[in-house]
Design a protein around this motif. Sequence first.
Motif, short mmCIF file in Angstrom:
data_model
loop_
_atom_site.label_atom_id
_atom_site.label_comp_id
_atom_site.label_asym_id
_atom_site.label_seq_id
_atom_site.Cartn_x
_atom_site.Cartn_y
_atom_site.Cartn_z
N GLN A 338 0.83 -1.21 0.00
CA GLN A 338 0.00 0.00 0.00
C GLN A 338 0.87 1.26 0.00
N PHE A 339 1.96 1.20 0.75
CA PHE A 339 2.86 2.35 0.79
C PHE A 339 3.50 2.58 -0.59
N THR A 340 3.87 1.50 -1.28
CA THR A 340 4.48 1.62 -2.60
C THR A 340 3.54 2.29 -3.58
N LEU A 415 11.07 13.58 4.49
CA LEU A 415 10.55 13.78 5.84
C LEU A 415 9.32 12.94 6.15
N ILE A 416 8.47 12.69 5.18
CA ILE A 416 7.22 11.97 5.45
C ILE A 416 7.30 10.52 4.98
N LEU A 417 7.45 10.32 3.68
CA LEU A 417 7.39 8.97 3.14
C LEU A 417 8.55 8.10 3.64
N PHE A 418 9.73 8.66 3.70
CA PHE A 418 10.87 7.87 4.15
C PHE A 418 10.69 7.42 5.60
N ASN A 419 10.18 8.29 6.44
CA ASN A 419 9.95 7.92 7.84
C ASN A 419 8.79 6.94 7.99
N ILE A 420 7.79 7.06 7.13
CA ILE A 420 6.71 6.06 7.15
C ILE A 420 7.25 4.69 6.77
N ILE A 422 10.30 3.57 7.28
CA ILE A 422 11.03 3.06 8.43
C ILE A 422 10.07 2.58 9.51
N ALA A 423 8.97 3.33 9.72
CA ALA A 423 8.00 2.95 10.75
C ALA A 423 7.34 1.62 10.41
N ILE A 424 7.03 1.39 9.13
CA ILE A 424 6.42 0.12 8.73
C ILE A 424 7.36 -1.04 9.04
N LEU A 425 8.63 -0.88 8.72
CA LEU A 425 9.60 -1.95 9.00
C LEU A 425 9.77 -2.16 10.50
N MET A 426 9.82 -1.09 11.26
CA MET A 426 9.98 -1.23 12.71
C MET A 426 8.77 -1.91 13.33
N ASN A 427 7.56 -1.55 12.88
CA ASN A 427 6.35 -2.18 13.40
C ASN A 427 6.33 -3.67 13.05
N ALA A 428 6.71 -4.01 11.82
CA ALA A 428 6.75 -5.42 11.42
C ALA A 428 7.82 -6.17 12.21
N TYR A 429 8.95 -5.53 12.46
CA TYR A 429 10.01 -6.19 13.23
C TYR A 429 9.54 -6.45 14.67
N GLY A 430 8.83 -5.47 15.27
CA GLY A 430 8.31 -5.68 16.61
C GLY A 430 7.31 -6.82 16.67
#
Length: 563
Positions: A338-340, A415-420, A422-430
Amino acid sequence: QWYNGEKCSSSELGSLYNYNTIIGGVLFVQERGHNVSCPGDSVYKKFYPTCYVADTFTPLGPGVKDSGCESRVNQTKFGDRSKVEDPTLQKYDIASSFQYDCEIGGFKAFLSLADKKQLNIEKVQQLMRLRWLDENTRSLTMKFVMYNGYFRKFTYAVISFTFLTVGRFAEFDPASAAVAPSMKTGINLIINSVNMEPFITAEDHSLLGLMVFFCLFLFYMCAVWIERWFNALRNGNIRDHMVNMWVYLEGALYGVMVAFVALNVQLLLKIIDNPVTVPTNQYEPIFEQCSQIVGQILELNFVILILLILNVFQFYRFQDRLQIINKTFIYAMKPLSQFTLIFMVIFVGFGVLGIVFFGNSSRDFATYGNSLVMLFEALMGNLDTGPTFGNTNLRYLGGLNGQIFFFGWLVFSNLILFNIFIAILMNAYGAAKDDSREDAKWRGQDGPQTVPQDLWALFKGMYQSWSSKAHRLYTRPRLHAVLRRLDKKLADPVVDTETLQEELEALEKARNNIEAKISQIRDVLKEEEFDPEGRPDIYHPKYRGKNVTIDEIAAELARAYPK
């Protein structure tokens, strides 16, 4: 001369210059364009009637193979024929350079080592005098082969020089090469080495043995992969097998490896069928053909390494800590898709904006491909607060529009998409870590085991198994033999049908009692749902379960309905 001022002798020069010895000579191949009438029915066609086609010229037209090329060679001749065909120039073989060579695929000029230095210099001077390179020249390629006895290899080198449409040499421009790889200019170099004498030394024989073993192993793995498909089809789980991503990755790896083996066999057969005798006075196409095959083999090696890296991930599934990476990709797959989609909409939109605002003023945004590459480079950090993308100052080109474009892309992407992302990967990793922790607790462990812990447990179990006396005494063959002997001595189990029948009747009776109890509980729950205010039914079971006297009824009637 040497560093102390002494001149080098002929033998010393041979050591210096013959480390890489040129074979045959140097071949120059020119690709030419041609002049055509400008397309369209423009009113300015009389003012500008001739256009210079950038496509390279072939006798049969673009995209047509050389079948029947020899019959059209006369149509390819160019230059002043009276000078080109001058009998005094026959020793230089100038005329053949001014007509298309069907075997080479261009207009060739060959400088043979057998003609000596002075004759080759004179030939080059004659080509310059007759303008072998002119406004129709699109590229000039220099090809030569060198042999190195230390490594027993022939090295094929190609140096290409690109020319602009007007015939001027296009100098190397790093900015253009970075922004638009399809618009390469200047010099392009290709080098490949070929061993024309394979498998003649002991090391080569060892390499041949390894290649044979690799081919047998590859054949075995391909057979196993195919067998898995047949087993899945026979066992009825073909659907699960078809949705398994690792099956296709493994199949792709084996397919590329088969192509790798086929190219190596093709290279070996071509070397055997085309032996080269040196020294030679001509250009040997076999080196170019072998070099192309070597280039294809190197490309397949790249693909094989990429597929090997991807296939290694499937083995991470069997280790608690390593499988967190696999689970991270799985959990992130849906939100990343969805992000892509959102990212591509913004990326493509800004690419179009770049063409509209700056396409007429900057080469970096002149084409759609250049614009997208420029935006991606800016995303990776190739920008400045000028505001500048690459070599393009947007404030100078677009004024306020340039600044809006710059800061808009900076805010949305960095600032927005790049951080989103990273957040998706961090959430999936958690989520993957929590999943692995739950699996470990279900097995009675405090947390996922690390690789050293698993290795220690494996080696410890193996040591205890091999060092125990029970392992030496209770071997698998001994246990099977003892069980077979005991099976003959032990009586078969007796089935008591009467007892089983009594147990069955008791269970049936208990089931009936349970069903009756369930029915009673359902009736009580249904009675609890009765609302006497909304449904005054005095025959409801809820009323039948209550006791009241005539005096209580008379008193309640007197209060409810007074005279």
